[in-house]
Structure formats: structure tokens, C-alpha cells
Design an enzyme around this catalytic site. Sequence first.
Site, mmCIF file in Angstrom:
data_model
loop_
_atom_site.group_PDB
_atom_site.id
_atom_site.type_symbol
_atom_site.label_atom_id
_atom_site.label_comp_id
_atom_site.label_asym_id
_atom_site.label_seq_id
_atom_site.Cartn_x
_atom_site.Cartn_y
_atom_site.Cartn_z
ATOM 1 N N ARG A 113 -3.308 -26.774 3.590
ATOM 2 C CA ARG A 113 -4.876 -26.871 4.284
ATOM 3 C C ARG A 113 -5.653 -25.623 4.472
ATOM 4 N NH1 ARG A 113 -4.981 -29.175 10.146
ATOM 5 N NH2 ARG A 113 -3.945 -27.165 10.196
ATOM 6 N N TYR A 114 -4.675 -24.563 4.399
ATOM 7 C CA TYR A 114 -5.694 -23.100 4.127
ATOM 8 C C TYR A 114 -4.733 -22.892 2.969
ATOM 9 C CZ TYR A 114 -5.685 -23.314 9.042
ATOM 10 O OH TYR A 114 -6.461 -23.972 10.352
ATOM 11 N N ARG A 117 -1.856 -20.587 3.102
ATOM 12 C CA ARG A 117 -0.493 -21.361 4.023
ATOM 13 C C ARG A 117 -0.328 -22.613 3.562
ATOM 14 N NH1 ARG A 117 -3.693 -19.165 8.681
ATOM 15 N NH2 ARG A 117 -5.265 -18.835 7.376
ATOM 16 N N CYS A 126 14.169 -33.507 17.101
ATOM 17 C CA CYS A 126 14.191 -32.316 17.939
ATOM 18 C C CYS A 126 14.928 -32.224 18.680
ATOM 19 C CB CYS A 126 12.533 -32.009 19.026
ATOM 20 S SG CYS A 126 11.277 -31.869 17.703
ATOM 21 N N CYS A 130 9.004 -33.094 23.595
ATOM 22 C CA CYS A 130 8.073 -32.809 24.458
ATOM 23 C C CYS A 130 6.931 -33.259 24.236
ATOM 24 C CB CYS A 130 7.517 -31.046 24.147
ATOM 25 S SG CYS A 130 9.257 -30.129 23.596
ATOM 26 N N CYS A 133 3.592 -33.192 23.104
ATOM 27 C CA CYS A 133 3.527 -33.400 20.934
ATOM 28 C C CYS A 133 2.854 -33.831 20.464
ATOM 29 C CB CYS A 133 5.325 -33.651 20.318
ATOM 30 S SG CYS A 133 5.886 -33.273 19.021
ATOM 31 N N ARG A 135 2.541 -33.358 17.021
ATOM 32 C CA ARG A 135 3.399 -34.408 16.342
ATOM 33 C C ARG A 135 4.107 -35.560 16.287
ATOM 34 N NH1 ARG A 135 4.654 -29.502 13.071
ATOM 35 N NH2 ARG A 135 2.642 -28.941 12.155
ATOM 36 N N ASP A 295 -3.600 -29.975 21.884
ATOM 37 C CA ASP A 295 -4.283 -30.713 21.056
ATOM 38 C C ASP A 295 -4.869 -32.407 21.682
ATOM 39 O OD1 ASP A 295 -4.148 -28.999 19.480
ATOM 40 O OD2 ASP A 295 -2.299 -29.760 18.769
ATOM 41 N N ASP A 332 -7.234 -25.277 18.581
ATOM 42 C CA ASP A 332 -7.106 -26.065 17.227
ATOM 43 C C ASP A 332 -8.035 -27.424 16.865
ATOM 44 O OD1 ASP A 332 -6.163 -25.896 14.729
ATOM 45 O OD2 ASP A 332 -3.901 -25.666 15.210
ATOM 46 N N LYS A 339 -8.170 -23.320 13.512
ATOM 47 C CA LYS A 339 -8.320 -22.438 14.925
ATOM 48 C C LYS A 339 -9.010 -21.804 14.945
ATOM 49 C CE LYS A 339 -2.588 -21.698 15.615
ATOM 50 N NZ LYS A 339 -2.794 -22.335 13.450
#
Length: 369
Positions: A113-114, A117, A126, A130, A133, A135, A295, A332, A339
Site C-alpha cells: 500500500r505504501y 513498505r 495464531c 484475540c 483482531c 484480520r 480498528d 489507522d 496511520k
Amino acid sequence: MELVSSHPKQKKVSESEWLDWKWQIQNRIKDGSELEKTIRISSEEKEALLTCSEVFNFSATPYYLGLADPEDPNCPIRLQVLPRKEELHTRAWDRRDPLAEESYMPVKGVTHRYPDRALWYLSHVCAVYCRFCTRKRKVSQSADTPGAEDWKDAIHYFREHTEIKEVILSGGDPLNLSDSKLDYLLSELKSIPHINQVRIHTRYPVTLPMRITRELCQVLKKHFPIYLVTHFNHSKELTELVKERIGMLVKEGAVTVLNQAVLLKGINNSVGALTDLFYGLTKIGIKPYYLHQCDEVFGSSHFRVPIEEGVELMKQIRGSISGLCVPLYVVDLTGGGGKVPLPANYLEETKTSSYVFRNYKGDLYEIGF
Ligand code: SF4
């Protein structure tokens, strides 16, 4: 061998088993009946576990669940890992993919995206899922995990795109891969001349600290420098084992360790909880890097703290603890906008030849140009 713990399946567990990260993964607690043997859960929590796990799996390592208060429904560990019925509430702003990561995916498993990066998703697994999360749309579903052929395509993409200066290994959790696979991937990345730095995003130092082994440290040291960003949200997560393994990572792995926390209602949204977390991290060799606004992912609105409250908390913290311990509070932007820092405003007035500031105590100070 000394017996150190009772596993919820009522087996006695030896110290060597308990400290074996693969044993912890294989013995994750995944349903209500196993959970009930570890902590007291209400009928409401049991029902939430059944209904919410259909949307996003429940799973926790015996180690991480062992940090939870078995009696307290408001324990900060428990609130991060146990489903609640609020997860099924959908708000107008909730998104499946709030950061639009799937929309910037030139090859499977890579978000670019950037310009400088790229994020590389290496695993959908995982140790602990969490509940907040970002994702959750794909994490815990192993079926669509990028495989070895996808890795080759990704490495080819990184080689071709000379504007990429940083690759971030992410997931799920990239430390779910074996040491030899990580060694192979890091060797490939480090052989690309235009890549300036490699970062690893992992929550295993929090939920599975036994994953940090001497062998892993040797692999990471071989590819020095490596930046590892982990995700502690509460000082209860900073155990003696964490302290020992982070020390190993820093000293034997020569890794720079940073932390990004998420501001979570009822878990860490107080000056006391955040101060304990930031001091605790710095004490064991982890630099607090970001504090994220939660998020706008579906089923997480009950965790979200109003931004004004977050700004006020950070203002009070900045005034009372060392700047070394203070992370940057950021949001974000939903939709993939990137961000944005959320600073407190200390400037009260701009005059012709001076500025007037209000400090953290509320006192006014005037300085000239
Ligand atoms: S460890 Fe990270 S990727 Fe995995 S469930 Fe937690 S927040 Fe999501």
C-alpha cells in the site's frame, strides 16, 4: 521431571512439556468444556463462546489462559480472549477488512500500500485468537494460507519492486513457522539489495513466550538487524517467563524489540493501566512504539474507546512518565488511508511574537519566536 501445572484436560504437565511451544500449540483450549476446567465461566459466556466461535474461532494456549483470573469476569486477560455476545453486534462503520489490505494485494499474501513498505502474511494461525483482531476475516482459517509457491511469487515481487525498502512479516503469526522456514525467508529477503530493513510482527512473546528459543535467536542474529514488533496490551502479560525470553531475544538474538498496544475499553483505558504497561515494557527491554485506536473491524465496537478519551489519557501520561516510555497514539484510517497521529493540543494561543502553551498540569507558559 517436576510437574508444573494441571492442564484443563486434567493431565499433569511436566516442565519440559509446558515450556515446549509446540506442546502449547497442540494443547490449545478450543471449546467451552475444556475452558470450564480452567476458569469459572457464566452461562452467558458459555453461550457467547458457542455463537461467536462460528464467526471467529476461539483458541487459547494453556500458558495464556493460565494468566487469567479464574473468578473475575473483568480480568484483562479474559476480556481479550473470551468471546462476548457484543461481538455479534454490527455497527454502520464496522468493516470486514477495515484497512483495505485485500484491495492492495498484487500477489497472494502481500499487501503493498505504501510505496516503500510491503506486508507479507505468512501464516493464518495464531496461538490465541484475540477478540479485537483486525484480520479476523481470515485469521484462524488455515485453508487459504499462502504456501511455498506463493512465497516464491512474493519474493519475486519484492525483487522486482526496487521502491520497497521494508518487508514486514506478519500473519496470523509468522513465528508459527519453523526456524528453518524463517531462516530461508529471511535469507531471501536479506539477499535483495534494495531492502533496507525487515520487521517481524508477532504476538507470540505475549501468548506463547516459549517460542523464543536459543535456536530461534541464532536464526535472527544471523540476519541482523531484525526489528520485532510485539503486542502487549496489559502489564499482567509481562510475566517472569516473558522477561527471561525477551532478555534472550535482545542479548542472544541481537533483535530490536518494540511494542504496539491497542487501546481497549475495560482492559487498559486508564492512566494507571497504561503507565504500568509502558514502564513494565521499558524495564524488560521493549520500547513502547504505538498505541493504536482499535480498528473498525466487525464485532469489536465494545472495545473501542472514544478518541477524545484516548488523547486525554495520553496527555496525562506524557506529563507524568519519561518520554522514553511513551508510544505514539495513532489511528489507522478505515479504507486504507494509513496511520495518523493523535496528538494532544498544547498550543493555546499564537501571538505576534510569541506562543502560549498549556502544560500537562494546566499551567500556561509563553515562549518567543
Ligand atoms: S495475535 Fe494478532 S493476528 Fe493473531 S488473533 Fe491476535 S491480533 Fe489477530
